[in-house]
Scaffold this motif. Structure first.
Motif, PDB file in Angstrom:
ATOM      1  N   UNK A  69     -17.230   7.089 -22.881  1.00 51.47           N
ATOM      2  CA  UNK A  69     -16.078   6.575 -22.158  1.00 51.47           C
ATOM      3  C   UNK A  69     -16.453   5.824 -20.900  1.00 51.47           C
ATOM      4  N   UNK A  70     -15.570   5.892 -19.928  1.00 56.96           N
ATOM      5  CA  UNK A  70     -15.665   5.047 -18.735  1.00 56.96           C
ATOM      6  C   UNK A  70     -16.485   5.686 -17.623  1.00 56.96           C
ATOM      7  N   UNK A  71     -16.349   5.157 -16.409  1.00 58.65           N
ATOM      8  CA  UNK A  71     -17.185   5.581 -15.285  1.00 58.65           C
ATOM      9  C   UNK A  71     -16.985   7.037 -14.899  1.00 58.65           C
ATOM     10  N   UNK A  72     -15.853   7.626 -15.248  1.00 57.10           N
ATOM     11  CA  UNK A  72     -15.672   9.050 -14.967  1.00 57.10           C
ATOM     12  C   UNK A  72     -16.682   9.876 -15.750  1.00 57.10           C
ATOM     13  N   UNK A  73     -17.108   9.366 -16.887  1.00 59.57           N
ATOM     14  CA  UNK A  73     -18.198   9.979 -17.649  1.00 59.57           C
ATOM     15  C   UNK A  73     -19.544   9.513 -17.092  1.00 59.57           C
ATOM     16  N   UNK A 118     -15.373  14.402 -40.046  1.00 62.01           N
ATOM     17  CA  UNK A 118     -15.467  15.845 -39.894  1.00 62.01           C
ATOM     18  C   UNK A 118     -15.998  16.318 -38.555  1.00 62.01           C
ATOM     19  N   UNK A 119     -16.544  15.405 -37.742  1.00 64.43           N
ATOM     20  CA  UNK A 119     -17.052  15.800 -36.420  1.00 64.43           C
ATOM     21  C   UNK A 119     -15.872  15.936 -35.457  1.00 64.43           C
ATOM     22  N   UNK A 120     -15.743  17.075 -34.787  1.00 68.74           N
ATOM     23  CA  UNK A 120     -14.619  17.281 -33.884  1.00 68.74           C
ATOM     24  C   UNK A 120     -14.633  16.326 -32.688  1.00 68.74           C
ATOM     25  N   UNK A 121     -13.455  15.949 -32.263  1.00 68.46           N
ATOM     26  CA  UNK A 121     -13.255  15.125 -31.065  1.00 68.46           C
ATOM     27  C   UNK A 121     -12.440  15.904 -30.049  1.00 68.46           C
ATOM     28  N   UNK A 122     -12.894  15.881 -28.805  1.00 65.58           N
ATOM     29  CA  UNK A 122     -12.076  16.342 -27.690  1.00 65.58           C
ATOM     30  C   UNK A 122     -11.768  15.134 -26.812  1.00 65.58           C
ATOM     31  N   UNK A 123     -10.495  14.824 -26.678  1.00 65.06           N
ATOM     32  CA  UNK A 123     -10.072  13.698 -25.840  1.00 65.06           C
ATOM     33  C   UNK A 123      -9.571  14.250 -24.511  1.00 65.06           C
ATOM     34  N   UNK A 124     -10.221  13.842 -23.428  1.00 66.16           N
ATOM     35  CA  UNK A 124      -9.798  14.253 -22.088  1.00 66.16           C
ATOM     36  C   UNK A 124      -8.649  13.361 -21.651  1.00 66.16           C
ATOM     37  N   UNK A 125      -7.544  13.963 -21.277  1.00 65.89           N
ATOM     38  CA  UNK A 125      -6.366  13.188 -20.895  1.00 65.89           C
ATOM     39  C   UNK A 125      -6.666  12.243 -19.730  1.00 65.89           C
ATOM     40  N   UNK A 126      -5.922  11.168 -19.660  1.00 64.56           N
ATOM     41  CA  UNK A 126      -6.051  10.235 -18.542  1.00 64.56           C
ATOM     42  C   UNK A 126      -5.685  10.966 -17.259  1.00 64.56           C
ATOM     43  N   UNK A 127      -6.519  10.839 -16.257  1.00 67.75           N
ATOM     44  CA  UNK A 127      -6.342  11.609 -15.022  1.00 67.75           C
ATOM     45  C   UNK A 127      -5.342  10.930 -14.075  1.00 67.75           C
ATOM     46  N   UNK A 128      -4.817  11.677 -13.102  1.00 72.79           N
ATOM     47  CA  UNK A 128      -3.840  11.142 -12.143  1.00 72.79           C
ATOM     48  C   UNK A 128      -4.527  10.547 -10.913  1.00 72.79           C
ATOM     49  N   UNK A 135      -5.986  18.673 -21.555  1.00 73.30           N
ATOM     50  CA  UNK A 135      -5.200  18.288 -20.380  1.00 73.30           C
ATOM     51  C   UNK A 135      -6.019  18.459 -19.111  1.00 73.30           C
ATOM     52  N   UNK A 136      -6.320  17.345 -18.465  1.00 77.55           N
ATOM     53  CA  UNK A 136      -6.980  17.394 -17.160  1.00 77.55           C
ATOM     54  C   UNK A 136      -6.005  16.982 -16.069  1.00 77.55           C
ATOM     55  N   UNK A 137      -4.958  16.258 -16.476  1.00 75.86           N
ATOM     56  CA  UNK A 137      -3.972  15.710 -15.544  1.00 75.86           C
ATOM     57  C   UNK A 137      -3.397  16.796 -14.634  1.00 75.86           C
ATOM     58  N   UNK A 147     -13.879  20.758 -11.427  1.00 75.61           N
ATOM     59  CA  UNK A 147     -12.664  21.011 -12.203  1.00 75.61           C
ATOM     60  C   UNK A 147     -12.896  20.648 -13.670  1.00 75.61           C
ATOM     61  N   UNK A 148     -13.472  19.467 -13.893  1.00 79.91           N
ATOM     62  CA  UNK A 148     -13.730  19.023 -15.264  1.00 79.91           C
ATOM     63  C   UNK A 148     -14.677  19.989 -15.979  1.00 79.91           C
ATOM     64  N   UNK A 149     -15.710  20.402 -15.264  1.00 70.24           N
ATOM     65  CA  UNK A 149     -16.682  21.341 -15.845  1.00 70.24           C
ATOM     66  C   UNK A 149     -15.988  22.624 -16.296  1.00 70.24           C
ATOM     67  N   UNK A 150     -15.188  23.203 -15.420  1.00 68.72           N
ATOM     68  CA  UNK A 150     -14.535  24.469 -15.724  1.00 68.72           C
ATOM     69  C   UNK A 150     -13.583  24.338 -16.910  1.00 68.72           C
ATOM     70  N   UNK A 151     -12.805  23.260 -16.930  1.00 68.74           N
ATOM     71  CA  UNK A 151     -11.837  23.058 -18.006  1.00 68.74           C
ATOM     72  C   UNK A 151     -12.553  22.816 -19.337  1.00 68.74           C
ATOM     73  N   UNK A 152     -13.609  22.014 -19.300  1.00 65.66           N
ATOM     74  CA  UNK A 152     -14.361  21.726 -20.518  1.00 65.66           C
ATOM     75  C   UNK A 152     -15.059  22.960 -21.078  1.00 65.66           C
ATOM     76  N   UNK A 153     -15.737  23.705 -20.212  1.00 63.15           N
ATOM     77  CA  UNK A 153     -16.450  24.890 -20.694  1.00 63.15           C
ATOM     78  C   UNK A 153     -15.483  25.938 -21.233  1.00 63.15           C
ATOM     79  N   UNK A 154     -14.347  26.072 -20.601  1.00 62.68           N
ATOM     80  CA  UNK A 154     -13.330  27.007 -21.092  1.00 62.68           C
ATOM     81  C   UNK A 154     -12.838  26.572 -22.485  1.00 62.68           C
TER      82      UNK A 154
END
Length: 200
Positions: A28-32, A111-121, A153-155, A184-191
């Motif tokens: 993805x973009x610069x946030x990644x 068959x490979x799972x996708x996790x889409x991180x919501x657009x942030x505020x 949901x990261x928003x 915040x992203x780390x915690x939400x993703x790992x959870x």
């Protein structure tokens, strides 16, 4: 798409430079791209950072096969769409780009799972709040039709008690994340990975 060429070439040169076989692609973009501590923060996921600066969801589709060529991931995490909206695209257009992204995934990594991180505020784009929420809603509803795709949901995690973007999570430009933002992203993703994939 020519302005992304240097970044894409750097990603191509990344092949084989990690001390392990990547299992989770972050795309993805610069946030990644700017997640400096990703390899330590998300170590259990055996990540590879394939973000490229300023990229749109449309660009992620355009360069998908080229960037993904060396990899056989167990999971893909994507953050993109915000720059499309920043460039004046509508929520519906972002949704269409996402559908194209899904098609790329199905073709190359069925068959490979996708996790889409919501657009942030983002503070700098708070004028687009309603459009961001609508784009997130459209993508969430589409993802819910799939058995192996997840909307993360990261928003809501980046808002303060007044429903505004939490300033300390953003750099001075009101767009890119601080270390607290990435925490915040780390915690939400790992959870998320612990819940659905038993990775901890």
């Amino acid at each position: 798409m020519i302005w992304y060429e240097n970044d894409v070439k750097k990603l191509e040169a990344l092949k084989g430079t990690l001390p392990y076989t990547p299992e989770t692609i972050f795309y993805g973009s610069s946030s990644i791209r700017l997640w400096e501590n990703m390899y330590e923060d998300l170590k259990p996921l055996h990540p590879v950072n394939l973000g490229f600066g300023g990229s749109t969801l449309a660009a992620c589709v355009w360069f998908f096969d080229r960037i993904m060529e060396p990899y056989s991931p167990r999971h893909i995490v994507c953050y993109a769409g915000e720059n499309d909206l920043g460039d004046g695209r509508t929520a519906e257009e972002v949704y269409i780009f996402f559908r194209q992204f899904q098609a790329c995934l199905q073709k190359r990594f069925p068959g490979v799972p996708l996790t889409y991180i919501s657009i942030k505020p983002s503070i700098a784009r708070w004028n687009l709040e309603k459009t961001v929420r609508y784009a997130n809603q459209l993508i969430k509803e589409e993802i819910e039709k799939s058995d192996n795709q997840y909307y993360l949901d990261i928003f809501s995690h980046m808002l303060n008690a007044n429903g505004q973007p939490e300033k300390e999570l953003y750099e001075n430009d009101g767009l890119h994340l601080t270390k607290k933002g990435y925490l915040i992203w780390k915690e939400v993703l790992l959870r998320h990975f612990e819940q659905f994939f038993k990775i901890s």
